[in-house]
Design a protein around this motif. Structure first.
Motif, PDB file in Angstrom:
ATOM      1  N   ARG A 176       0.844  -1.173  -0.223  1.00 37.60           N
ATOM      2  CA  ARG A 176      -0.032   0.029   0.051  1.00 37.60           C
ATOM      3  C   ARG A 176       0.762   1.255   0.025  1.00 37.60           C
ATOM      4  O   ARG A 176       1.621   1.612   0.755  1.00 37.60           O
ATOM      5  CB  ARG A 176      -0.798  -0.054   1.274  1.00 37.60           C
ATOM      6  N   GLY A 177       0.721   2.069  -0.997  1.00 43.72           N
ATOM      7  CA  GLY A 177       1.470   3.455  -1.123  1.00 43.72           C
ATOM      8  C   GLY A 177       2.588   3.107  -1.835  1.00 43.72           C
ATOM      9  O   GLY A 177       3.544   4.327  -2.141  1.00 43.72           O
ATOM     10  N   LEU A 178       3.349   1.994  -2.347  1.00 44.67           N
ATOM     11  CA  LEU A 178       4.510   1.992  -2.982  1.00 44.67           C
ATOM     12  C   LEU A 178       3.990   1.371  -4.303  1.00 44.67           C
ATOM     13  O   LEU A 178       3.497   0.486  -4.664  1.00 44.67           O
ATOM     14  CB  LEU A 178       5.713   0.748  -2.422  1.00 44.67           C
ATOM     15  N   ASP A 179       4.322   2.279  -5.257  1.00 41.41           N
ATOM     16  CA  ASP A 179       3.759   2.171  -6.711  1.00 41.41           C
ATOM     17  C   ASP A 179       4.164   1.122  -7.429  1.00 41.41           C
ATOM     18  O   ASP A 179       3.764   0.737  -8.387  1.00 41.41           O
ATOM     19  CB  ASP A 179       3.912   3.746  -7.384  1.00 41.41           C
TER      20      ASP A 179
END
Length: 326
Positions: A176-179
C-alpha cells in the motif's frame, strides 16, 4: 558505559530479577553547533508565539492536538500520564517465540539488561543460557519515559538483551502506497533462479561488523582535524608576523620566505605607490580600528580578501588589517 536509562524488574512466571537497562549502541557522530558566518557567535533556537511574535518561556509550553480549522486542543502532562496503562517498573514476559521469527522491520532500539546486584548473577546466567540455547525471545510490554513499549528479551553471548519493537500497526504494508512493487506471482525460470543463487553464494562471507566503516563520518573527522591543524599553523604564522618575524609561505617542498612589511616599507614615498605616482592602496583604512568587534574586523578582512581570516581571533584580524592597509 553511561548510567542506566531505566531500572526495574524482569518477571518470567514466578521469577523476579531486578535489572537495569543500558543502551547497547552509541552514536559517534561529530557534534556541530550553529554560528553566524565570520564570527564565533552561537545561534540558538527560541520558542516564539506565531501570532504575537513574542518569545515564550519553555515552562509555558504545552502539547496540543491539532483539531483542525486552526484550533488546537491542549493536553496537560497529567492527562498524558493517565493514558499510560499499568505504569510500573516491571518488564513482564508473557510468552516466548522463536527469535528468528521476529522480522527486523519490527526492531526499534537495543539495550543490555544488567542484573542489579551480584546476588542475582546465577538466575541471570541461567535465563541467558536457556534462551540462547533455544533461540527463544520473551515478549513483554513495559513503560519508559511516559511511553508503553513492546519488547523482545533475548540472550546473546551470555548477556540478556532487550529490543524494543514497533507495534504491528506502525509497520507499513509495502503493498500500500508503494507504486512499483512487483506482483506476488513469480515470473522467472529455474535457470534464472539458479544464477541468482550462484551470485549470492559467490558474494557470501562470514558476518564481521568490523569490516565496515562509516566513510562519511571518517571524512568529516579528517576535515575537522585538518582545519584544526591549519588553524594552529596560521596562529603561529600570525604570531610571528605580529612580532616582525619571517613567514614561510606554502609550497611543494620549497621554503620561500618574505619579510614582514613594516612602516619603513611605505615611508619616504610621500604616499606614493611603487611607480612614484600619488595614490592610495585599495582598501586602505585610515580610521582607528582598535574599537571594532571581531565581526566588524572580519568584514573588513573579507573586503580586503585577507587569507585565512576565518581562522583568526579578534587580535589576529586587527593585526592583519593593519599590515594590509599600511
Amino acid at each position: 558505559m553511561t548510567g542506566p536509562v531505566w531500572t526495574g524488574v524482569l518477571t518470567i512466571g514466578l521469577i523476579t530479577l531486578p535489572v537495569a537497562l543500558h543502551k547497547a549502541v552509541e552514536s559517534h557522530d561529530i557534534a556541530f553547533n550553529q554560528i553566524e558566518r565570520g564570527t564565533s557567535d552561537r545561534v540558538r533556537i527560541r520558542w516564539v508565539n506565531e501570532r504575537t511574535g513574542t518569545e515564550v518561556d519553555f515552562r509555558d509550553l504545552v502539547k496540543a492536538f491539532d483539531a483542525g480549522g486552526g484550533e488546537y486542543l491542549a493536553i496537560e502532562p497529567e492527562e498524558l500520564e493517565e493514558a499510560i496503562p499499568e505504569k510500573s517498573r516491571k518488564i513482564k514476559v508473557t510468552e516466548f517465540v522463536n527469535f528468528s521469527d521476529v522480522s527486523p522491520l519490527y526492531f526499534r532500539a537495543s539495550y543490555y539488561l544488567d542484573p542489579r546486584g551480584k546476588g542475582h548473577a546465577k538466575i541471570y546466567q541461567l535465563l541467558a543460557y536457556a534462551m540462547e540455547r533455544s533461540n527463544r525471545a520473551g515478549i513483554a510490554t513495559f513503560s519508559m519515559r511516559d511511553r508503553m513499549y513492546l519488547a523482545a528479551v533475548h540472550a546473546e553471548r551470555g548477556l540478556l538483551t532487550l529490543h524494543t519493537l514497533y507495534f504491528p500497526d506502525e509497520v507499513r504494508d509495502p503493498r500500500r502506497g508503494l507504486d512499483h512493487m512487483p506482483a506476488e506471482e513469480r515470473k522467472f525460470t529455474d535457470d534464472e533462479f539458479r544464477m541468482a543463487e550462484r551470485l549470492i553464494d559467490l558474494l557470501t562471507v562470514a558476518w564481521d561488523p568490523w569490516n565496515y566503516t562509516d566513510a562519511r563520518h571518517e571524512q568529516i573527522r579528517r576535515t575537522v582535524e585538518d582545519k584544526l591543524a591549519n588553524r594552529e599553523i596560521n596562529s603561529l604564522r600570525q604570531s610571528l608576523a605580529s612580532l616582525g618575524g619571517t613567514v614561510r609561505g606554502p609550497g611543494r617542498g620549497e621554503s620561500r620566505s618574505r619579510p614582514i612589511a613594516n612602516d619603513a616599507t611605505t615611508k619616504g614615498s610621500g604616499g606614493r605607490g611603487r611607480t612614484g605616482k600619488p595614490g592610495r592602496r585599495k582598501g586602505t583604512v585610515h580610521e582607528d580600528i582598535s574599537g571594532l568587534t571581531r565581526k566588524e574586523l572580519y568584514r573588513r578582512a573579507q573586503e580586503l580578501q585577507i587569507p585565512h581570516r576565518s581562522t583568526m581571533n579578534r587580535q589576529q584580524l586587527h593585526d592583519a588589517l593593519l599590515r594590509a592597509t599600511r
